[in-house]
Design an enzyme around this catalytic site. Structure first.
Site, mmCIF file in Angstrom:
data_model
loop_
_atom_site.group_PDB
_atom_site.id
_atom_site.type_symbol
_atom_site.label_atom_id
_atom_site.label_comp_id
_atom_site.label_asym_id
_atom_site.label_seq_id
_atom_site.Cartn_x
_atom_site.Cartn_y
_atom_site.Cartn_z
ATOM 1 N N LYS A 22 -13.747 16.406 -10.624
ATOM 2 C CA LYS A 22 -13.010 15.230 -10.112
ATOM 3 C C LYS A 22 -13.076 14.074 -11.104
ATOM 4 O O LYS A 22 -12.072 13.439 -11.431
ATOM 5 C CB LYS A 22 -13.591 14.758 -8.777
ATOM 6 C CG LYS A 22 -13.069 13.372 -8.346
ATOM 7 C CD LYS A 22 -13.707 12.873 -7.087
ATOM 8 C CE LYS A 22 -15.026 12.270 -7.219
ATOM 9 N NZ LYS A 22 -15.079 10.847 -7.605
ATOM 10 N N ASN A 23 -14.267 13.792 -11.627
ATOM 11 C CA ASN A 23 -14.437 12.612 -12.475
ATOM 12 C C ASN A 23 -13.928 12.794 -13.898
ATOM 13 O O ASN A 23 -13.949 11.863 -14.693
ATOM 14 C CB ASN A 23 -15.904 12.163 -12.449
ATOM 15 C CG ASN A 23 -16.272 11.631 -11.083
ATOM 16 O OD1 ASN A 23 -15.391 11.353 -10.260
ATOM 17 N ND2 ASN A 23 -17.555 11.500 -10.818
ATOM 18 N N CYS A 115 -17.692 -1.213 -3.223
ATOM 19 C CA CYS A 115 -17.716 -0.136 -2.224
ATOM 20 C C CYS A 115 -19.115 -0.045 -1.670
ATOM 21 O O CYS A 115 -20.001 -0.776 -2.106
ATOM 22 C CB CYS A 115 -17.211 1.177 -2.810
ATOM 23 S SG CYS A 115 -18.441 2.087 -3.742
ATOM 24 N N ASP A 306 -25.046 10.675 -9.039
ATOM 25 C CA ASP A 306 -24.224 11.414 -8.074
ATOM 26 C C ASP A 306 -24.945 12.629 -7.494
ATOM 27 O O ASP A 306 -24.373 13.336 -6.659
ATOM 28 C CB ASP A 306 -22.910 11.856 -8.726
ATOM 29 C CG ASP A 306 -22.048 10.666 -9.148
ATOM 30 O OD1 ASP A 306 -21.123 10.861 -9.954
ATOM 31 O OD2 ASP A 306 -22.329 9.541 -8.688
ATOM 32 N N ARG A 398 -12.801 13.952 -0.494
ATOM 33 C CA ARG A 398 -12.413 13.224 -1.703
ATOM 34 C C ARG A 398 -12.929 13.921 -2.963
ATOM 35 O O ARG A 398 -12.364 13.811 -4.028
ATOM 36 C CB ARG A 398 -12.995 11.798 -1.685
ATOM 37 C CG ARG A 398 -12.385 10.827 -0.694
ATOM 38 C CD ARG A 398 -12.893 9.422 -0.987
ATOM 39 N NE ARG A 398 -12.966 9.217 -2.425
ATOM 40 C CZ ARG A 398 -14.081 8.787 -3.061
ATOM 41 N NH1 ARG A 398 -15.177 8.506 -2.382
ATOM 42 N NH2 ARG A 398 -14.075 8.635 -4.371
HETATM 43 C C1 EPZ Z 1 -18.106 6.791 -12.479
HETATM 44 O O1 EPZ Z 1 -17.857 5.562 -11.809
HETATM 45 C C2 EPZ Z 1 -17.951 7.890 -11.422
HETATM 46 N N1 EPZ Z 1 -16.627 7.808 -10.832
HETATM 47 C C3 EPZ Z 1 -19.001 7.698 -10.330
HETATM 48 O O2 EPZ Z 1 -18.914 8.811 -9.439
HETATM 49 C C4 EPZ Z 1 -20.378 7.727 -10.949
HETATM 50 O O3 EPZ Z 1 -21.341 7.460 -9.965
HETATM 51 C C5 EPZ Z 1 -20.467 6.639 -12.044
HETATM 52 O O4 EPZ Z 1 -19.432 6.840 -13.020
HETATM 53 C C6 EPZ Z 1 -21.800 6.674 -12.770
HETATM 54 O O5 EPZ Z 1 -22.053 7.918 -13.313
HETATM 55 C C7 EPZ Z 1 -15.573 8.347 -11.503
HETATM 56 O O6 EPZ Z 1 -15.670 8.835 -12.605
HETATM 57 C C8 EPZ Z 1 -14.250 8.306 -10.798
HETATM 58 P P1 EPZ Z 1 -19.789 2.939 -14.042
HETATM 59 P P2 EPZ Z 1 -17.667 4.199 -12.640
HETATM 60 O O7 EPZ Z 1 -18.754 1.990 -14.507
HETATM 61 O O8 EPZ Z 1 -17.116 4.487 -13.972
HETATM 62 C C9 EPZ Z 1 -21.833 -1.334 -13.459
HETATM 63 C C10 EPZ Z 1 -18.772 9.958 -7.394
HETATM 64 O O9 EPZ Z 1 -19.598 10.085 -6.475
HETATM 65 N N2 EPZ Z 1 -20.596 -1.878 -14.076
HETATM 66 O O10 EPZ Z 1 -20.358 3.873 -15.045
HETATM 67 O O11 EPZ Z 1 -16.964 3.254 -11.753
HETATM 68 C C11 EPZ Z 1 -21.528 -0.690 -12.099
HETATM 69 O O12 EPZ Z 1 -21.495 -1.645 -11.075
HETATM 70 C C12 EPZ Z 1 -18.573 8.577 -8.075
HETATM 71 O O13 EPZ Z 1 -18.076 10.875 -7.830
HETATM 72 C C13 EPZ Z 1 -20.531 -3.223 -14.349
HETATM 73 O O14 EPZ Z 1 -21.466 -3.973 -14.078
HETATM 74 O O15 EPZ Z 1 -19.200 3.757 -12.800
HETATM 75 C C14 EPZ Z 1 -22.667 0.300 -11.963
HETATM 76 O O16 EPZ Z 1 -23.790 -0.349 -11.480
HETATM 77 C C15 EPZ Z 1 -19.338 7.491 -7.395
HETATM 78 N N3 EPZ Z 1 -19.388 -3.715 -14.919
HETATM 79 C C16 EPZ Z 1 -22.874 0.758 -13.415
HETATM 80 O O17 EPZ Z 1 -22.307 -0.234 -14.249
HETATM 81 C C17 EPZ Z 1 -18.317 -2.902 -15.237
HETATM 82 O O18 EPZ Z 1 -17.294 -3.391 -15.746
HETATM 83 C C18 EPZ Z 1 -22.258 2.107 -13.752
HETATM 84 O O19 EPZ Z 1 -20.938 2.096 -13.309
HETATM 85 C C19 EPZ Z 1 -18.419 -1.545 -14.943
HETATM 86 C C20 EPZ Z 1 -19.568 -1.041 -14.367
#
Ligand code: EPZ
Length: 420
Positions: A22-23, A115, A306, A398
């Site tokens: 998915k990701n 979320c 995850d 999802r």
């Molecule tokens: C991806 O989300 C995945 N989703 C998530 O999977 C996964 O948990 C996450 O990466 C971490 O591995 C998809 O790929 C669709 P991040 P993403 O930006 O990219 C902070 C699932 O269950 N952050 O790497 O949105 C953020 O708040 C989902 O399949 C900022 O502060 O995650 C978090 O604490 C859930 N500013 C951390 O970084 C930003 O601009 C990592 O988030 C971006 C992120």
């Protein structure tokens, strides 16, 4: 609304084929917006998130078809604003911003809200776009990025919890059509980022270093159509491995990528789980008594956030104390109170959950709150005595293709019922 009714206590046995990731597929679908030519993507999982992304691409002017795991798409002409509600509904859709900015030099999307697992800001994505020369503004729930000229630049994408997966993807996609060279430092190293870079390079992009913290993108004038097969879903594979261990069964994961699962397999072995490798097949079973292990979630190649909830279930079944620390998302322990309904003994101390394991679980009605928490509740229901009803399984749909069908084929007593 559906729920899953599970009669627990049956060890899982047999083979399960791992679906596409998915990701990986969501940003790859978004990347097709970078060209007016047709693209074909294989091993696309049948998930509601994939359906949503297809609808978002259609709302932007694409023609799409999805059949038997193959997604075909062409976006000859792009509308510059996608469907507000659709985009707002799925956080992952933020990754259409990079392709829109790359191709059109402007992008407007509804600001993704937080979320249940955390605030999830996109400041790093926007910082990357600004480094390439875009002006960013937020008005009436929309975030706008506009660039008269998109020019390669050096950008550091490290944040509070380290790198950002979709932030790296977004900046990489915008930079692919920028003038000049972009160097992304503290880039995410996830296999899904590598899969996206491979797809972009098949479209004619010039990206090196994906999979390492430094990614270099040399911009090109245009990108062409391409065909690609998505990598298998390492999180789905880890979920079935934990279901096998939690039910004291023996399950062979077909088509998994063991090289994407080192941190998970390492902890499973420490916990007394046997993992036998045969080519791309992994056979998972218990290896005598389970042992408590401590887990800290980290960016790849550390232990994935995850898989945190699913691993916690195994630790509730393991005699002894284990400490599970969540370092990526601020509030990703929603499953703890639901596991307590099944008799688990877990205390939350700041970013850590202290699991006092070993007491058998007993079935109860529970509520899914997010994708991975609901997978954990399903595993707990399979391991528990008696019946468990997991409500709001739309969360599961999802991210897990045909989960109840796959589990039934492994011998689970599980059925999808109307929620009562
Ligand atoms: C991806 O989300 C995945 N989703 C998530 O999977 C996964 O948990 C996450 O990466 C971490 O591995 C998809 O790929 C669709 P991040 P993403 O930006 O990219 C902070 C699932 O269950 N952050 O790497 O949105 C953020 O708040 C989902 O399949 C900022 O502060 O995650 C978090 O604490 C859930 N500013 C951390 O970084 C930003 O601009 C990592 O988030 C971006 C992120």
């Amino acid at each position: 609304m559906d729920s899953l009714l599970i009669k627990g206590g049956v060890p899982l046995h047999g083979e399960v084929t791992i679906s596409g990731a998915k990701n990986a597929v969501l940003p790859i679908m978004a990347a097709t917006l970078l060209t007016a030519e047709p693209c074909v993507i294989h091993r696309v999982p049948d998930l509601s998130d994939v359906k949503f992304m297809g609808e978002i691409l259609t709302s932007l002017g694409a023609t799409v078809s999805f059949n038997g795991g193959t997604f075909k798409v062409q976006t000859r002409k792009i509308k510059d604003v996608g469907d507000y509600d659709l985009i707002r509904k799925m956080r992952g859709s933020v990754c259409i911003m990079g392709p829109l900015l790359g191709r059109l030099r402007h992008a407007t999307v509804s600001l993704p809200g937080g979320c249940i697992i955390g605030a999830r800001p996109i400041n790093l994505h926007l910082k990357g776009f600004e480094a390439l020369g875009a002006k960013i503004s937020v008005e009436s729930g929309y975030v706008h990025a506009r660039a008269r000229k998109l020019a390669g630049a050096d950008v550091f994408l490290g944040g509070r919890a380290g790198s950002t997966v979709l932030g790296t993807a977004n900046v990489m996609m915008a930079a692919a059509l920028a003038d000049g060279v972009t160097r992304i430092e503290s880039a995410a190293c996830e296999p899904e980022v590598v899969d996206l870079a491979n797809f972009l390079n098949t479209m004619g992009a010039r990206i090196i270093g994906a999979g390492s913290p430094t990614i270099t993108v040399t911009g090109v004038k245009t990108l062409h159509g391409a065909e690609h097969e998505v990598i298998p879903d390492r999180i789905e594979a880890a979920t079935y491995a934990l279901a096998a261990a939690a039910t004291d069964g023996e399950v062979t994961l077909l088509g998994a990528r063991p090289d994407h699962l080192h941190a998970v397999l390492d902890k499973l072995r420490d916990a007394g789980v046997k993992v036998a490798r045969n080519g791309t097949a992994l056979t998972v079973s218990r290896n005598g008594r389970l042992k408590p292990v401590d887990i800290t979630t980290l960016p790849y190649s550390g232990f994935p956030t995850d898989v945190q909830a699913q691993m916690m279930v195994l630790m509730t079944l393991t005699p002894g104390i284990s400490i599970i620390t969540e370092r990526i998302f601020e509030s990703r322990f929603m499953h703890v109170s639901e596991l307590a309904r099944l008799g688990a003994d877990i205390e939350i101390e700041g970013p850590s959950a202290i699991v006092k394991g070993g007491k058998p679980l007993s079935g109860a009605p529970v509520m899914a709150s997010d994708l991975r928490a609901s997978a954990a509740l399903v595993i707990a229901g399979l391991a528990a005595r008696g019946s468990t009803q997991v409500n709001r399984v739309y969360h599961l749909d999802r991210g897990y293709e045909d989960i109840d069908g796959k589990l039934r084929r492994l011998g689970a007593r599980i059925e999808r019922v109307e929620e009562t």
